[in-house]
Each structure stands twice: as structure tokens, then as C-alpha cells.
Enzyme design. Structure first.
Site, PDB file in Angstrom:
ATOM      1  N   VAL A 209      68.309  49.131  59.114  1.00 50.63           N
ATOM      2  CA  VAL A 209      67.943  49.237  57.696  1.00 50.63           C
ATOM      3  C   VAL A 209      67.984  47.871  57.003  1.00 50.63           C
ATOM      4  CG1 VAL A 209      68.802  50.113  55.471  1.00 50.63           C
ATOM      5  CG2 VAL A 209      68.619  51.657  57.441  1.00 50.63           C
TER       6      VAL A 209
ATOM      7  N   ARG B 158      82.656  73.258  49.480  1.00 48.35           N
ATOM      8  CA  ARG B 158      83.369  74.294  48.713  1.00 48.35           C
ATOM      9  C   ARG B 158      84.876  74.095  48.829  1.00 48.35           C
ATOM     10  NH1 ARG B 158      79.347  78.151  50.709  1.00 48.35           N
ATOM     11  NH2 ARG B 158      78.093  78.924  48.972  1.00 48.35           N
TER      12      ARG B 158
ATOM     13  N   GLU C  12      61.311  66.032  55.867  1.00 50.82           N
ATOM     14  CA  GLU C  12      60.837  66.270  57.238  1.00 50.82           C
ATOM     15  C   GLU C  12      61.612  67.371  57.939  1.00 50.82           C
ATOM     16  OE1 GLU C  12      58.105  64.576  58.989  1.00 50.82           O
ATOM     17  OE2 GLU C  12      58.499  66.516  59.939  1.00 50.82           O
TER      18      GLU C  12
ATOM     19  N   VAL D 241      60.689  71.599  57.923  1.00 52.06           N
ATOM     20  CA  VAL D 241      59.762  72.371  58.769  1.00 52.06           C
ATOM     21  C   VAL D 241      59.882  71.882  60.219  1.00 52.06           C
ATOM     22  CG1 VAL D 241      57.362  72.979  59.258  1.00 52.06           C
ATOM     23  CG2 VAL D 241      58.113  72.703  56.893  1.00 52.06           C
TER      24      VAL D 241
ATOM     25  N   GLU E  77      69.738  80.927  59.483  1.00 52.98           N
ATOM     26  CA  GLU E  77      70.101  80.639  58.092  1.00 52.98           C
ATOM     27  C   GLU E  77      71.443  81.292  57.789  1.00 52.98           C
ATOM     28  OE1 GLU E  77      67.411  78.284  58.047  1.00 52.98           O
ATOM     29  OE2 GLU E  77      68.151  78.589  56.013  1.00 52.98           O
TER      30      GLU E  77
ATOM     31  N   ASP F  96      61.745  82.658  56.256  1.00 50.83           N
ATOM     32  CA  ASP F  96      61.921  81.230  56.569  1.00 50.83           C
ATOM     33  C   ASP F  96      60.608  80.647  57.092  1.00 50.83           C
ATOM     34  OD1 ASP F  96      62.901  79.224  59.111  1.00 50.83           O
ATOM     35  OD2 ASP F  96      63.718  78.860  57.117  1.00 50.83           O
TER      36      ASP F  96
ATOM     37  N   LYS G 170      58.027  77.768  55.416  1.00 47.38           N
ATOM     38  CA  LYS G 170      57.486  76.627  56.168  1.00 47.38           C
ATOM     39  C   LYS G 170      55.958  76.633  56.165  1.00 47.38           C
ATOM     40  CE  LYS G 170      61.597  76.418  59.011  1.00 47.38           C
ATOM     41  NZ  LYS G 170      62.245  76.948  60.222  1.00 47.38           N
TER      42      LYS G 170
HETATM   43  N1  LIG Z   1      70.495  75.024  60.869  1.00 47.27           N
HETATM   44  C1  LIG Z   1      69.304  74.521  61.161  1.00 47.27           C
HETATM   45  O1  LIG Z   1      68.864  74.462  62.333  1.00 47.27           O
HETATM   46  C2  LIG Z   1      68.406  73.988  60.063  1.00 47.27           C
HETATM   47  C3  LIG Z   1      67.209  73.375  60.426  1.00 47.27           C
HETATM   48  C4  LIG Z   1      66.358  72.887  59.412  1.00 47.27           C
HETATM   49  C5  LIG Z   1      66.722  73.016  58.089  1.00 47.27           C
HETATM   50  N2  LIG Z   1      67.907  73.618  57.773  1.00 47.27           N
HETATM   51  C6  LIG Z   1      68.239  73.720  56.358  1.00 47.27           C
HETATM   52  O2  LIG Z   1      69.318  72.811  56.087  1.00 47.27           O
HETATM   53  C7  LIG Z   1      70.159  73.351  55.076  1.00 47.27           C
HETATM   54  C8  LIG Z   1      71.569  73.485  55.625  1.00 47.27           C
HETATM   55  O3  LIG Z   1      71.485  74.315  56.730  1.00 47.27           O
HETATM   56  P1  LIG Z   1      72.786  74.567  57.661  1.00 47.27           P
HETATM   57  O4  LIG Z   1      72.314  75.265  58.883  1.00 47.27           O
HETATM   58  O5  LIG Z   1      73.568  73.305  57.805  1.00 47.27           O
HETATM   59  O6  LIG Z   1      73.593  75.601  56.741  1.00 47.27           O
HETATM   60  P2  LIG Z   1      75.166  75.911  56.774  1.00 47.27           P
HETATM   61  O7  LIG Z   1      75.319  77.204  56.068  1.00 47.27           O
HETATM   62  O8  LIG Z   1      75.705  75.718  58.154  1.00 47.27           O
HETATM   63  O9  LIG Z   1      75.775  74.716  55.875  1.00 47.27           O
HETATM   64  C9  LIG Z   1      75.594  74.677  54.483  1.00 47.27           C
HETATM   65  C10 LIG Z   1      76.865  74.027  53.937  1.00 47.27           C
HETATM   66  O10 LIG Z   1      76.699  73.835  52.539  1.00 47.27           O
HETATM   67  C11 LIG Z   1      77.821  74.398  51.873  1.00 47.27           C
HETATM   68  N3  LIG Z   1      77.390  74.973  50.605  1.00 47.27           N
HETATM   69  C12 LIG Z   1      76.392  75.849  50.409  1.00 47.27           C
HETATM   70  N4  LIG Z   1      76.334  76.170  49.103  1.00 47.27           N
HETATM   71  C13 LIG Z   1      77.321  75.460  48.484  1.00 47.27           C
HETATM   72  C14 LIG Z   1      77.789  75.363  47.151  1.00 47.27           C
HETATM   73  N5  LIG Z   1      77.207  76.080  46.189  1.00 47.27           N
HETATM   74  N6  LIG Z   1      78.824  74.561  46.894  1.00 47.27           N
HETATM   75  C15 LIG Z   1      79.403  73.844  47.877  1.00 47.27           C
HETATM   76  N7  LIG Z   1      79.032  73.872  49.160  1.00 47.27           N
HETATM   77  C16 LIG Z   1      77.994  74.690  49.449  1.00 47.27           C
HETATM   78  C17 LIG Z   1      78.323  75.497  52.795  1.00 47.27           C
HETATM   79  O11 LIG Z   1      79.698  75.730  52.560  1.00 47.27           O
HETATM   80  C18 LIG Z   1      78.088  74.899  54.172  1.00 47.27           C
HETATM   81  O12 LIG Z   1      79.153  74.095  54.586  1.00 47.27           O
HETATM   82  C19 LIG Z   1      69.520  74.680  54.661  1.00 47.27           C
HETATM   83  O13 LIG Z   1      68.641  74.444  53.588  1.00 47.27           O
HETATM   84  C20 LIG Z   1      68.720  75.062  55.898  1.00 47.27           C
HETATM   85  O14 LIG Z   1      67.624  75.918  55.580  1.00 47.27           O
HETATM   86  C21 LIG Z   1      68.763  74.119  58.722  1.00 47.27           C
HETATM   87  N1  LIG Z   2      66.917  79.150  60.599  1.00 43.16           N
HETATM   88  C1  LIG Z   2      65.852  78.174  60.836  1.00 43.16           C
HETATM   89  C2  LIG Z   2      66.465  76.790  60.921  1.00 43.16           C
HETATM   90  C3  LIG Z   2      65.415  75.704  61.090  1.00 43.16           C
HETATM   91  O1  LIG Z   2      64.644  75.582  59.927  1.00 43.16           O
HETATM   92  C4  LIG Z   2      65.144  78.501  62.157  1.00 43.16           C
HETATM   93  O2  LIG Z   2      65.665  79.334  62.892  1.00 43.16           O
HETATM   94  O3  LIG Z   2      64.089  77.920  62.442  1.00 43.16           O
HETATM   95 NA    NA Z   3      60.211  68.440  60.972  1.00 44.69          NA
END
Ligand SMILES: NC(=O)c1ccc[n+]([C@@H]2O[C@H](COP(=O)([O-])OP(=O)(O)OC[C@H]3O[C@@H](n4cnc5c(N)ncnc54)[C@H](O)[C@@H]3O)[C@@H](O)[C@H]2O)c1
Ligand SMILES: N[C@@H](CCO)C(=O)O
Ligand code: NA
Length: 458
Positions: free
Chosen positions: A45, A57, A139, A142, A200, A211, A215
Site C-alpha cells: 500500500v 456486541r 466485491e 457477490v 447467513e 441471498d 446478488k
Molecule cells: N460468511 C460468508 O461466507 C460471507 C460471504 C460474503 C459476504 N458475507 C457477508 O458479510 C457479512 C458478515 O457475514 P459473516 O458470515 O461474517 O456473519 P457473522 O454473523 O458470522 O458475523 C457478523 C458479526 O457482526 C456482529 N454484529 C451483527 N450485528 C451487530 C450489531 N448490531 N452490533 C454489533 N455487532 C453486530 C455479530 O455479532 C457477528 O460477530 C454479512 O453481510 C454477510 O452477508 C458473508
Molecule cells: N450465505 C452466503 C455467503 C456468501 O455470500 C452464501 O452461502 O453464498
Molecule cells: Na466477489
């Protein structure tokens, strides 16, 4: 936004402050990369990426990757206000939207993976970022680790994308793949996907197709350079797939996948627009998408000049998704170091979302019929009545023990054996197929319409 020069003598490089919102499946992996790869990232960077804090939380909770206790905070606003780049990895609509708006209002850059939020309020957030001259990158929202959005927005910006079709949800692909290859039960496969960090927070979003629909809206937004929202996407999940569907698919040499499709079409009244749809779909087993295993994703992009492109890779999971988040983060950080306005995405075209009834696709319709003269003619005429043409029709006699004979099923006797009729249609309009199925159901030779599934890739 100016890059701060730290006081500590040993850190000669300037530093950019990073706020991490959420430390779950993805956030904890981003925290790990920022910590373990700090030197590599700083060299790449031209400034150190300094984790200013992590909004959670419960600061005393246990996490996949444990940072020093003092980095965890419940004061999201103060953390956002202190950062140059905000990584929103909480999910959900609020407080994610308000915190992203706060960051943009501060002139900070934002990276998010929140497809649900972008499919509902993306246009509003893109406009706010453009207005503030800062960057909103997404990025990871999706197809997980797959770099698909930047190629659509940048590499293919000089081409005309006509169709995007793919497997965009890893959880449902994992479930369907487990059911198809190991005979796993739906609930067991879903529990595994949750355990593996694919699903999710509320997996209904995955299995009901929401979901993938989010996307599809984001893909269409970038592919067609026009705003689309999730409520413009026809959405059918995988919870209504039956054993009969799976059996019919397998016997006919198909596999069922949940596909997200966004395609430019002209409606019957001449309106040029796009149909966005998510539904279970039959694919020939030899189709490249049929071979997508586990939580992998694959997206076909059809264009006027580049022809057909395929993007493939891990669509879900903490580390793969964190890779996409870090790609956006490094790209933004490099720009902040060298100066200059953020690259924004402001969809300028107007492409109306058309009703799914205007979509044209092939179908497999499986019908249980009485096995007697005239049945095929009756079915063929019902199909022709609605402008649908048959590509193939196969009749499979049903052995007596295949039939579940209900008490009230007086029609069934030894004299009236039954068979399964499997029809594959040529491409037909969705609304014409629906009318055809309604007519078939009324025929007295038809005991049951066992399965109706769309077919792609024939
Ligand atoms: N898991 C995947 O493979 C993946 C892939 C692409 C995108 N995403 C996206 O990324 C984001 C996170 O996904 P994840 O799988 O890490 O979810 P997760 O539920 O494992 O983690 C979310 C975290 O955010 C915290 N959180 C949520 N709401 C909160 C609030 N109001 N105050 C404080 N903390 C809060 C939760 O406690 C948790 O630790 C989501 O938008 C999801 O759609 C996930
Ligand atoms: N829950 C989503 C995470 C990636 O966006 C999936 O299964 O594709
Ligand atoms: Na992507």
C-alpha cells in the site's frame, strides 16, 4: 482524507486507520489478515493499515481470531469517526446502513460484503459516496472470493453485457451437492453449511433464495449499469424441491442447481428491459455449472464483444470472503496514499425490470397419467394450445408398487395402469408454460403434475 504519520520512531511509514465493524466469520478473518500480513500489506500500500478498533456486541466474547481486548468496542460511532477506511462486516440492514452513511458523511471510504443492504439501498449509498467523493467498494458481496464485480464494472465497461447466469449462493450449492453426491438429508447438509461458516446469520436467506436474489440485483446493477433492487428479482428457493424432482432430474441426466439469472430481453409489448430471476434449475450433467461442487460459485457472463466468460471460485467462507474484502481495502488504501477521488459506481442507464412471465426458458414437466390410448395426444394438444412446443417426451410405465394408492383413489384399478410422462419443452415464455400446466391439471387422464422445473444449458 490525509494519511496520518505516526509518532512512534520505529514506524517510519504513514498509517491509515481501519475500523472493523463485526468480527464474525468474515470479520475475524479480516482481523487475522490485517495482523498477520501487516508488513506485506504496508509494502503493497505504501502505508501501514492500522486496526483502530473492532465493533462487537460483546468485547469479552471469544472469537475465531482473538485480538487484544482493548481493540474491541461497543461504541461504533466513535470508531467510525476515527477511521479512514470502514469495513462493514456485520450484515443486516441496521445499524449497518446508518454506520456506512456516517462513514461516508465523514468522507471515509467503506468496504462492505453486505449484499442484503446493497440490494435494498445500493443506489442511495452509491450516490452518497459519489456526492462525498469517497469510495464504497463491495466485491465480497457477490460470489465471495471471486473477483466478478470489478471486471463487470471496469474490465467490461466498454462492452455490452447481455446475460449473467450463475451459482451465486454457496450454502444452497453445498446442500444440493451433498444431497446429490452423498444422499445427505437437507437438514443435515444445512447444519454442515452453517458449521462451515457459509450460511447467513439467518439461513432462511440462503435456502429461500433471498441471498442469491440480492446478488442477482447487484450483478444486474453492474452488468447493465442501471439500478436494480431485490424486490425486482423473481425468487424461488430450494425448500420446495422434492425427492420426485431429484429423481426426475437424475433419470433425465440433469442436476438441480439454484441459479441467479439476469438477462436483457425485449418484452412482448416491445419494451427493452431485463428479467432478474433466482430459482432451482435443471442443468445437463455435462454443463460446466453442473460440476460446481460444495460452496463454490461460478458465474457466466455473456457479452456482445468478449463473448462468453466464466468466473469460478469459493463463493462463501470466512477466509475466501476476507480475501475479497482485503482486495478492496488495499485498492482504496493505495488511492488514499497517492491522493485522488474515489472510484464510484453511479449506474446511469435506465433498464426497466420486466416481469418473470416475459422470460423464455425450457422446462421439464413430469406428469403421472393413466396409461391408455389418446393420453399423449391429449397432453400434446394441451401443450400446443398455449404456444409451447415439445422437444422430447418420454413415457415410463409405473410398476404397481411405485404408486401410492390413496383410499379415495377409486380411479386407480388394475385395468388402468399408470405411467410417468416426462416432457422437455423448447424455450417458452414463463406465462405460457404456467397456462399449459394449469390446462394439463384439468385433463381427466392426468392423476398428478409431479414436477415442473426450468431447464438451462440444453
Ligand atoms: N460468511 C460468508 O461466507 C460471507 C460471504 C460474503 C459476504 N458475507 C457477508 O458479510 C457479512 C458478515 O457475514 P459473516 O458470515 O461474517 O456473519 P457473522 O454473523 O458470522 O458475523 C457478523 C458479526 O457482526 C456482529 N454484529 C451483527 N450485528 C451487530 C450489531 N448490531 N452490533 C454489533 N455487532 C453486530 C455479530 O455479532 C457477528 O460477530 C454479512 O453481510 C454477510 O452477508 C458473508
Ligand atoms: N450465505 C452466503 C455467503 C456468501 O455470500 C452464501 O452461502 O453464498
Ligand atoms: Na466477489
Amino acid at each position: 482524507m490525509t494519511v496520518t504519520t505516526p509518532s512512534a520512531p520505529h514506524d517510519s511509514q504513514p498509517a491509515l486507520k481501519i475500523a472493523l465493524l463485526g468480527a464474525g466469520t468474515v470479520g475475524s478473518q479480516v482481523a487475522r489478515i490485517l495482523t498477520e500480513d501487516a508488513e506485506m500489506l504496508a509494502a503493497r500500500v505504501g502505508a501501514r493499515l492500522e486496526l483502530a478498533g473492532v465493533f462487537v456486541r460483546n468485547p469479552d466474547g471469544r472469537r475465531d481470531y482473538q485480538l487484544p481486548r482493548e481493540l474491541y468496542t461497543t461504541d461504533a460511532e466513535a470508531l467510525v469517526d476515527s477511521a479512514d477506511i470502514v469495513l462493514e462486516l456485520m450484515g443486516g440492514i441496521e445499524p449497518a446502513k446508518s454506520l456506512i452513511e456516517r462513514a461516508i458523511g465523514n468522507g471515509s471510504a467503506v468496504v462492505t460484503g453486505n449484499k442484503a443492504l446493497l440490494a435494498q439501498s445500493g443506489s442511495e449509498l452509491f450516490a452518497a459516496a459519489a456526492e462525498a467523493g469517497t469510495q464504497l467498494s463491495f466485491e465480497a458481496s457477490v460470489a465471495g472470493a471471486i473477483p466478478i464485480l470489478r471486471p463487470l464494472r471496469d474490465s467490461l465497461a466498454g462492452d455490452t453485457v447481455t446475460r449473467v447466469m450463475g451459482i451465486a449462493n454457496g450454502t444452497t450449492n453445498y446442500i444440493l451437492d451433498q444431497m446429490d453426491t452423498t444422499g445427505a438429508a437437507f437438514d443435515d447438509a444445512l447444519a454442515d453449511a452453517q458449521e462451515l461458516g457459509y450460511a447467513e446469520a439467518d439461513p432462511t436467506a440462503d435456502i429461500e433464495g433471498h441471498d442469491a436474489a440480492a446478488k442477482a440485483a447487484i450483478l444486474a446493477n453492474l452488468a447493465f449499469h442501471a439500478p436494480f433492487r431485490i424486490d425486482e428479482v423473481y425468487c424461488e428457493g430450494i425448500t420446495r424441491i422434492t425427492a420426485a424432482d431429484n429423481e426426475a432430474a437424475s433419470e433425465a441426466g440433469y442436476v438441480i442447481k439454484l441459479l441467479a439469472i439476469a438477462e436483457r430481453i425485449t418484452a412482448g409489448d416491445g419494451t427493452a428491459g431485463a428479467v432478474l430471476r433466482v430459482h432451482p434449475t435443471l442443468l445437463p450433467r455435462e454443463h460446466p455449472l453442473a460440476a460446481v461442487r460444495g460452496a463454490f460459485n461460478a458465474v457466466f457472463v455473456e457479452t456482445q464483444n468478449a463473448g462468453e466468460l466464466m468466473f469460478y471460485g469459493p463463493g462463501a467462507g470466512g477466509a475466501p470472503t476476507a480475501s475479497a474484502v482485503m482486495g478492496d481495502t488495499v485498492s482504496i488504501a493505495r488511492r488514499l496514499v497517492r491522493g485522488g477521488a474515489g472510484r464510484t459506481h453511479t449506474p446511469r442507464s435506465v433498464v426497466p425490470a420486466l416481469p418473470v412471465g416475459e422470460a423464455r426458458t425450457s422446462y421439464m414437466v413430469v406428469i403421472r397419467v393413466a396409461d391408455r390410448p389418446g393420453v399423449l395426444a391429449a397432453i400434446a394438444s394441451a401443450v400446443a394450445e398455449h404456444g409451447v412446443s415439445i422437444e422430447s417426451m418420454r413415457q415410463v410405465p409405473l410398476a404397481e408398487d411405485d404408486l401410492v394408492v390413496e383410499e379415495s383413489d377409486e380411479a386407480y384399478t388394475d385395468e388402468a395402469p399408470e405411467s410417468l410422462l416426462r416432457i422437455i419443452t423448447h424455450e417458452a415464455k414463463e406465462q405460457n408454460l404456467a397456462a399449459t400446466v394449469a390446462t394439463i391439471k384439468e385433463l381427466d387422464v392426468v392423476t398428478e403434475v409431479v414436477s415442473v422445473l426450468r431447464v438451462e444449458g440444453n
